[in-house]
Design an enzyme around this catalytic site. Structure first.
Site, PDB file in Angstrom:
ATOM      1  N   PRO A   2      -6.037   1.974  19.946  1.00  0.00           N
ATOM      2  CA  PRO A   2      -6.774   1.377  21.063  1.00  0.00           C
ATOM      3  C   PRO A   2      -5.854   0.500  21.894  1.00  0.00           C
ATOM      4  O   PRO A   2      -4.966  -0.172  21.369  1.00  0.00           O
ATOM      5  CB  PRO A   2      -7.865   0.558  20.366  1.00  0.00           C
ATOM      6  CG  PRO A   2      -7.344   0.308  18.997  1.00  0.00           C
ATOM      7  CD  PRO A   2      -6.518   1.505  18.646  1.00  0.00           C
ATOM      8  N   GLU A   3      -6.048   0.524  23.199  1.00  0.00           N
ATOM      9  CA  GLU A   3      -5.247  -0.287  24.108  1.00  0.00           C
ATOM     10  C   GLU A   3      -6.117  -1.405  24.666  1.00  0.00           C
ATOM     11  O   GLU A   3      -7.256  -1.601  24.246  1.00  0.00           O
ATOM     12  CB  GLU A   3      -4.641   0.600  25.191  1.00  0.00           C
ATOM     13  CG  GLU A   3      -3.759   1.713  24.621  1.00  0.00           C
ATOM     14  CD  GLU A   3      -3.120   2.600  25.678  1.00  0.00           C
ATOM     15  OE1 GLU A   3      -2.847   2.106  26.789  1.00  0.00           O
ATOM     16  OE2 GLU A   3      -2.895   3.787  25.396  1.00  0.00           O
ATOM     17  N   LYS A  61      -3.593  -6.351  23.003  1.00  0.00           N
ATOM     18  CA  LYS A  61      -4.399  -5.568  22.076  1.00  0.00           C
ATOM     19  C   LYS A  61      -4.913  -6.409  20.909  1.00  0.00           C
ATOM     20  O   LYS A  61      -5.560  -5.883  20.010  1.00  0.00           O
ATOM     21  CB  LYS A  61      -3.580  -4.403  21.524  1.00  0.00           C
ATOM     22  CG  LYS A  61      -2.941  -3.507  22.580  1.00  0.00           C
ATOM     23  CD  LYS A  61      -2.066  -2.457  21.915  1.00  0.00           C
ATOM     24  CE  LYS A  61      -1.264  -1.659  22.927  1.00  0.00           C
ATOM     25  NZ  LYS A  61      -0.393  -0.646  22.291  1.00  0.00           N
ATOM     26  N   ARG A 283       5.958  10.566  20.293  1.00  0.00           N
ATOM     27  CA  ARG A 283       4.620  10.834  20.818  1.00  0.00           C
ATOM     28  C   ARG A 283       4.779  11.733  22.041  1.00  0.00           C
ATOM     29  O   ARG A 283       5.793  12.386  22.191  1.00  0.00           O
ATOM     30  CB  ARG A 283       3.890   9.524  21.154  1.00  0.00           C
ATOM     31  CG  ARG A 283       4.588   8.692  22.212  1.00  0.00           C
ATOM     32  CD  ARG A 283       3.966   7.317  22.354  1.00  0.00           C
ATOM     33  NE  ARG A 283       4.545   6.367  21.424  1.00  0.00           N
ATOM     34  CZ  ARG A 283       4.207   5.091  21.343  1.00  0.00           C
ATOM     35  NH1 ARG A 283       3.250   4.617  22.124  1.00  0.00           N
ATOM     36  NH2 ARG A 283       4.784   4.275  20.500  1.00  0.00           N
TER      37      ARG A 283
END
Length: 300
Positions: A2-3, A61, A283
């Site tokens: 999650p950002e 975050k 990524r």
């Protein structure tokens, strides 16, 4: 992971449903989510029982509940952590790890399937720069942070962010621009999704050298980062599966508005060229090959 927008959605839910409530009981159902609380689960529970939640605060975050005891309950969501507010009669979630009973009869539940997230109770400490910890996200005016957050830079939505100082720090780096955006000691809260979206809006390739960017270009990029995050917040964040939810268990839908991230093979909304996906830091990075061409001098 999650950002910022996803964490801010959770913070706003906690602010609405948990702030002002007193913790009456704590159950640690699995020790791993409190592994960073070195004194152990019993001390963790003892320091929370009887404490009133005074604020729900976020930087980047990182999320924490400020308590009237001078401590903070810090929560890192990891890859699958959820903070859910439930009635006590609601069935326990399959991956329920920690449960806090509140004085209004509700429960705050920490649910984490993969258990990369965690909770920690620790005293708040002064911020290194002496400015309010979380004025952008529900923080009180006193400049306090949990110890594990003290090294984290301000985020693009923080009203105390020094834009010109950030511009100079970015230009002083000798790295690729996306690597700079992901550096939480430079600017916090930006992850892979919103970095790709902001770079697409600014028409910048992710390997553009930061020391070759002009001040106006860096300013525009920071503005684009903030804009895409604000738009994501308005839609409840980005949820690609049921793991990213608000305190009521609802998913966000900003994934339907993404222009670059996850859009491999889809036409660029601006020019129509197929979006490409490339390997980046273990990524993926998504870009439009026409709007974001490879620079002659790149830092991969």
């Amino acid at each position: 992971m999650p950002e910022l927008p996803e964490v801010e959605v959770v913070r706003r839910g906690l602010d609405a449903h948990v702030v002002g409530r007193t913790v009456t009981d704590v159950a640690v159902l699995h020790p791993r989510p409190v592994r960073r609380h070195l004194a152990g689960p019993l001390d963790f529970a003892g320091r929370l029982a009887g404490a009133r939640v005074d604020a729900a605060v976020r930087r980047g975050k990182y999320l924490w509940l400020q308590l009237d005891t001078g401590d903070a309950l810090s929560a890192h969501l990891g890859m699958s952590g959820q903070m859910l507010v439930q009635r006590p009669e609601a069935p326990d979630e399959r991956h329920l790890r920690v449960r806090l009973d509140l004085d209004d009869g509700a429960q705050l539940r920490f649910v984490d399937q993969r258990m990369f997230g965690g909770l920690l109770v620790a005293p708040l400490v002064p911020t290194p720069d002496g400015l309010p910890a979380g004025a952008a996200a529900g923080g009180p005016s006193d400049p306090l942070l949990p110890p594990e957050v003290a090294h984290v830079a301000r985020d693009p939505l923080d009203p105390h962010l020094d834009l010109e100082r950030l511009v100079e720090r970015v230009r002083a780096r000798r790295t690729g621009v996306k690597r700079a955006l992901l550096d939480q000691t430079l600017v916090s809260g930006v992850g892979n999704i919103y970095a790709d979206e902001a770079l697409w809006r600014s028409r910048l390739h992710y390997a553009r050298p930061t020391d070759g960017l002009t001040r106006p270009v860096v300013r525009r990029l920071v503005v684009d980062v903030a804009a895409v995050m604000e738009e994501a917040l308005a839609q409840g964040g980005t949820s690609f599966d049921r793991l990213y939810v608000n305190v009521n268990g609802a998913s966000g839908y900003f994934d339907r508005s993404l222009a670059a991230y996850g859009q491999e093979g889809e036409p660029c909304p601006r020019c129509g060229a197929p979006v490409t996906r490339e390997a980046f830091m273990n990524r993926s990075s998504y870009r439009c090959p026409r709007c974001q061409p490879v620079p002659r001098r790149a830092r991969w």
